[in-house]
Design a protein around this motif. Structure first.
Motif, PDB file in Angstrom:
ATOM      1  N   THR A  59      -8.208   9.391  -6.541  1.00 55.03           N
ATOM      2  CA  THR A  59      -6.751   9.271  -6.558  1.00 55.03           C
ATOM      3  C   THR A  59      -6.320   7.828  -6.326  1.00 55.03           C
ATOM      4  OG1 THR A  59      -6.629   9.752  -4.191  1.00 55.03           O
ATOM      5  CG2 THR A  59      -6.469  11.619  -5.702  1.00 55.03           C
ATOM      6  N   GLY A  60      -5.107   7.544  -6.708  1.00 54.50           N
ATOM      7  CA  GLY A  60      -4.554   6.212  -6.452  1.00 54.50           C
ATOM      8  C   GLY A  60      -4.270   5.984  -4.980  1.00 54.50           C
ATOM      9  N   ARG A  61      -4.020   7.070  -4.237  1.00 60.29           N
ATOM     10  CA  ARG A  61      -3.754   6.942  -2.809  1.00 60.29           C
ATOM     11  C   ARG A  61      -4.965   6.355  -2.073  1.00 60.29           C
ATOM     12  NH1 ARG A  61      -2.072  12.313   0.228  1.00 60.29           N
ATOM     13  NH2 ARG A  61      -3.853  12.941  -0.977  1.00 60.29           N
ATOM     14  N   PHE A  62      -6.185   6.808  -2.464  1.00 57.48           N
ATOM     15  CA  PHE A  62      -7.389   6.266  -1.839  1.00 57.48           C
ATOM     16  C   PHE A  62      -7.534   4.783  -2.134  1.00 57.48           C
ATOM     17  CE2 PHE A  62     -11.861   5.090  -2.449  1.00 57.48           C
ATOM     18  CZ  PHE A  62     -12.295   5.186  -1.136  1.00 57.48           C
ATOM     19  N   THR A  67      -7.461  -0.675  -0.270  1.00 57.40           N
ATOM     20  CA  THR A  67      -7.000  -2.055  -0.452  1.00 57.40           C
ATOM     21  C   THR A  67      -6.272  -2.544   0.793  1.00 57.40           C
ATOM     22  OG1 THR A  67      -6.771  -1.607  -2.806  1.00 57.40           O
ATOM     23  CG2 THR A  67      -5.664  -3.564  -1.956  1.00 57.40           C
ATOM     24  N   VAL A  68      -5.428  -1.704   1.377  1.00 62.81           N
ATOM     25  CA  VAL A  68      -4.706  -2.091   2.596  1.00 62.81           C
ATOM     26  C   VAL A  68      -5.684  -2.356   3.741  1.00 62.81           C
ATOM     27  CG1 VAL A  68      -3.145  -1.200   4.385  1.00 62.81           C
ATOM     28  CG2 VAL A  68      -2.538  -0.975   1.973  1.00 62.81           C
ATOM     29  N   VAL A  69      -6.685  -1.507   3.906  1.00 60.38           N
ATOM     30  CA  VAL A  69      -7.668  -1.689   4.983  1.00 60.38           C
ATOM     31  C   VAL A  69      -8.456  -2.980   4.775  1.00 60.38           C
ATOM     32  CG1 VAL A  69      -9.818  -0.747   5.930  1.00 60.38           C
ATOM     33  CG2 VAL A  69      -7.855   0.746   5.594  1.00 60.38           C
TER      34      VAL A  69
END
Length: 199
Positions: A59-62, A67-69
Motif C-alpha cells: 500500500t501507499g500508506r506503508f 519514508t517518514v521514519v
C-alpha cells in the motif's frame, strides 16, 4: 566347539526374551506425537498473516510511513547533539534495519503470492468444470431441440388440418349439389369406376 555353540544358543534365547518383552507397536492405535524441537504453528493462520503483511507492504500508506521514519531517522542522527545520536553518518544501523525488513518482506510476499496462485488454480479448475457442464448441457439441449423439430415434422399442423377440412367441406357441398354423386368423402369411400379415357 561344543561350549561355543551352547553360549550362542543361550545368547539367542536371552536376546529373544528381550525382544518379546519389548513393547510392540499396535497398528490399530495412532502413535503418540513426538516431541519437536521447533515450535508448531497453524499453516493456515500463518498464511493469512503473511497475506495481511503483504497487502500492507503493497500500500501507499506503508511507503509514506517508511519514508517518514527514514527522514526522521536521518534528521535525528545528523542534527541532534552528538550524545543523543544512535546511528552516525554512514547510517549502518538504518541499512541493517532496512535489509532485515526486506529479507522478511520478500518471503512473506512470495508466500502470499503462492497462496493466491493456489486459490486462482482452484477457481480456474472450478470455472473449467462449470464450462464443461455448460457445454454438455448446451449440446444436450441442441440434440433435444433437433429431435423435437424432427418429431414436429411428422405431426399434423394447424394449416394442414385446416386445408384438409376445407377440402372435405367442398366435397360435401358438391355432393349436396349433385355434381359428383359417386364420389365419397374419403378416398376409400369412392367407387372404383372407370375413367372416360379407359373406354
Amino acid at each position: 566347539m561344543v561350549p561355543e555353540r551352547e553360549t550362542t544358543a543361550r545368547e539367542r534365547a536371552v536376546s529373544g526374551a528381550t525382544a518379546s518383552s519389548r513393547a510392540r507397536t499396535r497398528l490399530d492405535q495412532p502413535r503418540a506425537p513426538r516431541r519437536r524441537l521447533l515450535p508448531e504453528w497453524d499453516p493456515e493462520s500463518f498464511g493469512r498473516l503473511s497475506e495481511r503483511v503483504a497487502r500492507f507492504l503493497g500500500t501507499g500508506r506503508f511507503i509514506v510511513w517508511m519514508t517518514v521514519v527514514i527522514i526522521l531517522w536521518v534528521l535525528w542522527n545528523v542534527a541532534a547533539p552528538s550524545a543523543l545520536r544512535f546511528d552516525e553518518y554512514p547510517f549502518i544501523f538504518l541499512t541493517l534495519a532496512l535489509s532485515l525488513q526486506a529479507s522478511y518482506a520478500a518471503p512473506l510476499i512470495l508466500l502470499a503470492q503462492n497462496r493466491q496462485d493456489d486459490r486462482d488454480r482452484v477457481n480456474l479448475e472450478q470455472d473449467r468444470k462449470q464450462n464443461e457442464r455448460s457445454i454438455a448441457d448446451t449440446e444436450y439441449l441442441t440434440r433435444e431441440i433437433a429431435a423435437l423439430r424432427i418429431g414436429l415434422g411428422e405431426v399434423a399442423t394447424r394449416d394442414w388440418i385446416r386445408s384438409e377440412l376445407q377440402d372435405l367441406v367442398k366435397d360435401l357441398e358438391e355432393r349436396q349439389n349433385g355434381h359428383h354423386p359417386d364420389r365419397g368423402v374419403f378416398p376409400a369411400d369412392r367407387s372404383p369406376g372407370r375413367d372416360v379415357h379407359d373406354r
